[in-house]
Design a protein around this motif. Structure first.
Motif, PDB file in Angstrom:
ATOM      1  N   HIS A   2      -2.627   3.524   9.071  1.00 28.95           N
ATOM      2  CA  HIS A   2      -2.302   2.242   8.441  1.00 28.95           C
ATOM      3  C   HIS A   2      -1.703   1.286   9.465  1.00 28.95           C
ATOM      4  O   HIS A   2      -0.812   1.666  10.238  1.00 28.95           O
ATOM      5  N   SER A  51     -11.898   1.504   6.110  1.00 32.40           N
ATOM      6  CA  SER A  51     -11.907   0.428   5.123  1.00 32.40           C
ATOM      7  C   SER A  51     -12.446  -0.869   5.711  1.00 32.40           C
ATOM      8  O   SER A  51     -12.579  -1.857   4.991  1.00 32.40           O
ATOM      9  N   LYS A  74       0.840  -1.204   0.000  1.00 27.13           N
ATOM     10  CA  LYS A  74       0.000   0.000   0.000  1.00 27.13           C
ATOM     11  C   LYS A  74       0.873   1.252   0.000  1.00 27.13           C
ATOM     12  O   LYS A  74       2.062   1.214   0.349  1.00 27.13           O
ATOM     13  N   ARG A 120      -2.780  -2.762   6.034  1.00 31.38           N
ATOM     14  CA  ARG A 120      -4.126  -2.287   5.727  1.00 31.38           C
ATOM     15  C   ARG A 120      -4.289  -0.847   6.208  1.00 31.38           C
ATOM     16  O   ARG A 120      -4.000  -0.538   7.364  1.00 31.38           O
ATOM     17  N   SER A 121      -4.738   0.022   5.319  1.00 34.81           N
ATOM     18  CA  SER A 121      -5.075   1.387   5.713  1.00 34.81           C
ATOM     19  C   SER A 121      -6.479   1.350   6.306  1.00 34.81           C
ATOM     20  O   SER A 121      -7.469   1.294   5.577  1.00 34.81           O
TER      21      SER A 121
END
Length: 618
Positions: free
Chosen positions: A429, A551, A310, A433-434
């Motif tokens: 983050h 998210s 990412k 994963r953000s």
């Protein structure tokens, strides 16, 4: 160096190194280099795929896009149908050019000649989305006119001009001379006459985004290959140099671009291609990459790289970027602190760009993947920077478990390149994963680039970012909507950044709105983020909402807490009511991605409020 260079110095350097038989892009000329790449194991699967693609193209050449495909952008705003068919047509150029460099089989040259001939037969090299780009009314008052607009040079035309000029330089002696002469004539007609023979500025010459980098660098590279008169070449390239000066001015002194890491790679890679070619042409006398600001620009993506591939994806940047290790490795010669990214994020060659593929294969280091991973696994490592000019702050911590935990926030103004109305927005983050996220880019269409449509879209409007909605007002679009970075500091325990958001909103009753981020990241404790908003109104507001973009689906466990997987949001239950709104988005890179808008409604908004939220990482 580029800002100190004079026309006299430039002209003299070209004339002193004028040599008709000069070798350019020397790495690509060397058969030994291609033999090493072709016979090695690193790209073995890629070569198999290229050969299979070549056999397919020889058996069934793709048909060019139709006129109906071409005008879709004007009638519906769709650009995907035409561009996907065009990509198929151009795949032969990129496939056969690589094969022809590594293998002397005559069918590869035949395939390459046919692919080039088809490209030269195209009505225009300009994408429909960019037709008439220089018109002030663009994209309106273009497609409903009796006459087509005059030719321009866009990203696609410039890129293909550079590609064709380089290919005939490298393998033209093995091709039919008619094909070679056709290429020279078409580049002259479609690129040089349009750009160098017309004093009317191209639209992109007035910008500081990726466009001037791609277009000017590509045009300049084509000129280096095709123009033998050094005096004439100096005049052509001087226009290019001045455009590139404008491009570099779009980066702040710390090296950040508001377009983010994906467009950094697209634009800056072309600048690197041109700079290295110019260095060869002048036998080292002009080396545009040997500059302190260039070194800072080269380091920018390193701060943006997060875990799991990412990146910090503010504005229209994709959440994941595949890195051209050839470009990164070449830049390490000028920016020694630049590190190779995680091996899972390395770009692999494809059949869509000779320029990218050739530098990827020829410039990438020979080191193994395990060697490049070491720097990314150091526990207790902190890497952070505050980019004052473009008002970005990025901090990355690798904890004792080897997890990367990162925080990023931005200010700026709401008319940046590939702009989102996102002043005061942030990303949190955790381990690939953000969690507190940016929704990223939307689907590129005609409408998406028209402000009256764009900022109604949740991914581009401020209602789709982690920023307040002030008495019913979202942020406005335009340079007049901006933030000021009023303070920042960094200690061993924390990084703090303060932004004045007052001018981000056209809210008549708003007197003052500030946001402070305090990122606690001591190495022996789990990091956490505190956000403090202070807001003042001339009259009592009827509403005030805080929006946070997640998210992962929020789960309310106890009053005043929302669990977001690895992050817990703490707020005052007595002051806020929580609403969770699922959002499903399509983008240029991904379909059906799910986000959640956490909308906290203030129960009793008053004229002066001090608000605090805490995000604790588990």
């Amino acid at each position: 160096m580029i800002n100190q260079l004079t026309l006299k110095q430039f002209k003299q350097a070209l004339e002193e190194t004028d040599c008709p038989s000069q070798i350019l892009f020397a790495e690509a000329v060397s058969p030994e280099h291609w033999h090493r790449i072709r016979e090695g194991t690193k790209y073995a699967e890629i070569w198999e795929q290229l050969e299979a693609k070549a056999e397919e193209l020889l058996a069934m050449p793709p048909a060019p896009p139709s006129f109906s495909d071409f005008i879709l952008f004007g009638s519906t705003g769709d650009r995907i149908i035409y561009q996907s068919k065009r990509d198929q047509l151009y795949s032969g150029l990129h496939t056969f050019s690589l094969l022809a460099m590594a293998d002397i089989r005559p069918e590869w040259i035949t395939g390459l000649e046919n692919a080039i001939w088809n490209i030269c037969n195209e009505f225009t090299w300009v994408l429909p989305a960019h037709v008439g780009l220089y018109h002030n009314q663009y994209p309106n008052q273009i497609w409903d006119q009796t006459k087509m607009p005059r030719e321009t040079v866009d990203l696609a035309a410039a890129h293909i001009g550079f590609t064709l000029a380089e290919i005939i330089h490298l393998v033209g002696d093995r091709m039919h001379p008619w094909v070679v002469e056709r290429v020279k004539a078409e580049i002259h007609r479609r690129i040089f006459e349009v750009y160098f023979h017309n004093p009317v500025p191209q639209n992109w010459e007035l910008k500081t985004n990726n466009w001037p980098a791609v277009c000017a660098s590509s045009i300049g590279a084509a000129a280096i290959y095709l123009e033998q008169d050094s005096e004439k070449l100096s005049g052509m390239l001087w226009r290019v140099i001045n455009v590139l000066r404008a491009y570099l001015s779009g980066f702040d002194e710390q090296g950040a671009t508001p377009e983010g890491p994906a467009y950094w790679q697209y634009g800056f890679s072309h600048f690197v291609f041109f700079a290295e070619l110019l260095k060869e042409r002048t036998q080292g006398r002009i080396s545009l990459l040997e500059d302190k600001k260039i070194e800072q620009i080269s380091l920018f993506p390193q701060f943006c790289m997060l875990g799991g591939g990412k990146v910090v994806n503010f504005s229209d940047s994709a959440e994941q970027v595949k890195w051209n290790t050839g470009v990164i490795h070449r830049l390490q010669s000028y920016a020694p602190a630049l590190q190779m990214p995680e091996s899972t994020t390395w770009l692999m060659p494809t059949s869509n760009s000779w320029l990218d593929n050739s530098r990827l294969m020829l410039w990438s280091p020979d080191r193994t993947e395990s060697q490049t991973e070491e720097a990314w696994r150091d526990s207790g490592r902190v890497e952070e920077r505050i980019f004052e000019g473009n008002q970005w702050a990025i901090s990355k911590v690798t904890d004792v478990k080897g997890r990367m935990i990162a925080f990023a926030a931005k200010g700026g103004y709401n008319e940046e390149p590939h702009n989102h109305n996102d002043l005061g927005h942030f990303i949190l983050h955790v381990d690939g994963r953000s969690v507190l996220a940016d929704m990223g880019l939307g689907v590129y269409s005609r409408q998406y680039f028209q402000p009256e449509y764009r900022y109604k879209q949740v991914n581009a409007g401020s209602h789709g970012h982690s920023v307040p909605i002030v008495n019913g007002c979202t942020q406005g679009f335009g340079r007049q909507f901006y933030t000021e970075m009023t303070g920042h500091h960094q200690t061993n325990e924390e990084m703090a950044v303060s932004l004045d958001l007052t001018n981000a909103y056209a809210c008549s009753d708003l007197r003052h709105l500030t946001r402070q981020f305090v990122w606690k990241r001591t190495l022996n404790e789990t990091p956490y983020l505190v956000i403090r908003d202070r807001v003042s109104f001339s009259n009592q507001p009827t509403s005030f909402q805080e929006v946070f973009i997640s998210s992962v689906q929020p789960v309310k466990t106890v009053p005043g807490q929302l669990e977001l997987s690895d992050v817990t949001l703490f707020y005052e239950e007595s002051e806020w009511s929580a609403e969770i709104e699922p959002v499903t988005l399509d983008s240029e890179t991904e379909k059906g991605k799910r986000f959640y808008r956490i909308i906290l409604h203030h129960q009793h908004p008053i004229s002066d409020m001090e608000i605090a939220f805490r995000f604790v990482i588990s």
